[in-house]
Design a protein around this motif. Structure first.
Motif, mmCIF file in Angstrom:
data_model
loop_
_atom_site.group_PDB
_atom_site.id
_atom_site.type_symbol
_atom_site.label_atom_id
_atom_site.label_comp_id
_atom_site.label_asym_id
_atom_site.label_seq_id
_atom_site.Cartn_x
_atom_site.Cartn_y
_atom_site.Cartn_z
ATOM 1 N N UNK A 154 0.805 -1.203 0.000
ATOM 2 C CA UNK A 154 0.000 0.000 0.000
ATOM 3 C C UNK A 154 0.845 1.262 0.000
ATOM 4 N N UNK A 155 0.178 2.393 0.116
ATOM 5 C CA UNK A 155 0.845 3.693 0.195
ATOM 6 C C UNK A 155 -0.077 4.644 0.942
ATOM 7 N N UNK A 156 0.271 5.948 0.925
ATOM 8 C CA UNK A 156 -0.539 6.911 1.664
ATOM 9 C C UNK A 156 -1.960 6.973 1.119
ATOM 10 N N UNK A 157 -2.109 6.860 -0.195
ATOM 11 C CA UNK A 157 -3.443 6.956 -0.794
ATOM 12 C C UNK A 157 -4.290 5.736 -0.473
ATOM 13 N N UNK A 158 -3.645 4.618 -0.122
ATOM 14 C CA UNK A 158 -4.407 3.431 0.278
ATOM 15 C C UNK A 158 -5.251 3.727 1.512
ATOM 16 N N UNK A 159 -4.709 4.557 2.407
ATOM 17 C CA UNK A 159 -5.467 4.927 3.607
ATOM 18 C C UNK A 159 -6.682 5.781 3.250
ATOM 19 N N UNK A 160 -6.530 6.601 2.208
ATOM 20 C CA UNK A 160 -7.666 7.445 1.806
ATOM 21 C C UNK A 160 -8.798 6.631 1.211
ATOM 22 N N UNK A 161 -8.476 5.450 0.668
ATOM 23 C CA UNK A 161 -9.520 4.603 0.097
ATOM 24 C C UNK A 161 -10.511 4.131 1.150
ATOM 25 N N UNK A 162 -10.069 4.146 2.428
ATOM 26 C CA UNK A 162 -10.958 3.731 3.515
ATOM 27 C C UNK A 162 -11.886 4.858 3.952
ATOM 28 N N UNK B 220 -12.671 8.166 -7.958
ATOM 29 C CA UNK B 220 -12.156 9.032 -9.017
ATOM 30 C C UNK B 220 -11.070 9.964 -8.469
ATOM 31 N N UNK B 221 -11.283 10.450 -7.253
ATOM 32 C CA UNK B 221 -10.285 11.327 -6.633
ATOM 33 C C UNK B 221 -8.994 10.567 -6.357
ATOM 34 N N UNK B 222 -9.127 9.332 -5.882
ATOM 35 C CA UNK B 222 -7.943 8.503 -5.624
ATOM 36 C C UNK B 222 -7.173 8.263 -6.919
ATOM 37 N N UNK B 223 -7.900 7.929 -7.976
ATOM 38 C CA UNK B 223 -7.247 7.667 -9.264
ATOM 39 C C UNK B 223 -6.561 8.917 -9.798
ATOM 40 N N UNK B 224 -7.198 10.076 -9.613
ATOM 41 C CA UNK B 224 -6.594 11.324 -10.087
ATOM 42 C C UNK B 224 -5.321 11.644 -9.317
ATOM 43 N N UNK B 225 -5.325 11.408 -8.011
ATOM 44 C CA UNK B 225 -4.135 11.665 -7.205
ATOM 45 C C UNK B 225 -2.999 10.702 -7.554
#
Length: 332
Positions: free
Chosen positions: A37-45, A52-57
């Motif tokens: 994982x990474x930092x954005x993996x935490x945002x997926x929760x 869409x926001x996760x993919x854009x980041x």
């Protein structure tokens, strides 16, 4: 002729450091990426953040690319003095790291100076007065200093200070933090004194174990050098004991210290370790631990890169100083 040889030696060492730099940074980048994982993996929760926001980041920061492409992109930015962007702090990595580095230097720089000012004379004293009462006392204290971890020694100091406060109402030294309340309203001199007051205990704690270890090394080196034939020859020629000890013996005994200077520069930004965590000092160690926990990729990579550059520069300076201290070494 000497300057030409030294210049050629420095240029040759710098050329050797280039592949070392790229190899070490790629290895560090790869190890960081191995964590799941990474930092954005935490945002997926977070249900408030859309896919869409996760993919854009991910696309914006290149996290959707293969590892080698991410490394090349990061290296391109690094060569332009851009260490990347911190996901957790929403700011450039250098802007986040630098204030913490300055805070850590408040502890580490005085500790380093105090280390050499105390450890070398203590080691020389122990070698010149081997097995004397003073030498035995110093050895006993050194073993205690080596046996007690820094963070535990910090807890002992905090306990003693709080006991004095509970009994007398006097806070001899602060037990946490870097500044007092109302710090922003202080004038410049009062700010400096307040930070220095807060730094006394962390500096003592950090220096204690280092002095204990370095003084024992210095004592052993001096004993070994004093037993050499050229020292006996110098004494047989009638040279003053001060000249024998400080001009001939000490110059050779400090060679291991000079060789270890390469580790001092990265130590200046690596902080005071767990002492900063225990005493709530806003240095680099709490920041690094927090970045590792949050998988802030570019923050960790930036910290490792700065440490690596300082280590290589420190080793180069160490080699140059060794050629000055030890005449047997030449620029070859």
């Amino acid at each position: 002729m000497l300057w030409e040889a030294m210049t050629a030696y420095i240029l040759r060492r710098i050329l050797y450091l280039i592949p070392t730099f790229f190899g070490a940074t790629f290895l560090a980048f790869l190890i960081i990426q191995l964590a799941p994982g990474d930092y954005l993996t935490q945002l997926e929760l977070d249900p408030k953040v859309t896919p869409e926001t996760i993919a854009r980041l991910r696309s914006q920061f290149g996290l959707d690319r293969p590892i080698h492409e991410q490394y090349l992109l990061w290296m391109h930015n690094l060569l332009h003095l851009n260490l990347g962007y911190s996901f957790a702090y929403q700011a450039p990595v250098l802007d986040v790291i630098w204030p913490r580095v300055v805070n850590s230097m408040v502890i580490v720089v005085p500790s380093t100076l105090l280390l050499f000012l105390v450890a070398i004379p203590v080691g020389v004293y122990g070698a010149l007065r081997q097995y004397s009462v003073g030498d035995r006392v110093i050895s006993f204290l050194a073993y205690i200093g080596l046996a007690i971890p820094n963070f535990f020694l910090a807890l002992i100091f905090m306990y003693l200070i709080l006991q004095v406060y509970f009994r007398t109402g006097v806070m001899v030294f602060p037990v946490s933090g870097m500044t007092s309340s109302g710090f922003e309203q202080f004038d410049s001199w009062k700010k400096i004194l307040d930070i220095a007051w807060h730094a006394v205990i962390p500096i003592i704690v950090v220096t204690t174990s280092d002095i204990a270890g370095f003084s024992r090394v210095m004592r052993g080196q001096m004993l070994e050098v004093l037993s050499q034939d050229y020292i006996r020859t110098a004494r047989a020629k009638g040279l003053a004991e001060r000249v024998v000890v400080y001009k001939h013996a000490l110059r050779n005994a400090v060679i291991p210290f000079v060789a270890n200077i390469g580790g001092i520069l990265p130590g200046l930004i690596s902080g005071a370790g767990l002492v900063e965590v225990v005493m709530a000092w806003p240095g680099i160690t709490p920041l690094l631990l927090d970045s590792l926990q949050q998988q802030d990729l570019y923050m960790v990579a930036g910290f490792l890169t700065i440490g690596l550059v300082l280590l290589m520069v420190g080793n180069l300076l160490s080699d140059l100083l060794l050629t000055w201290v030890d005449p047997r070494i030449r620029y070859e």
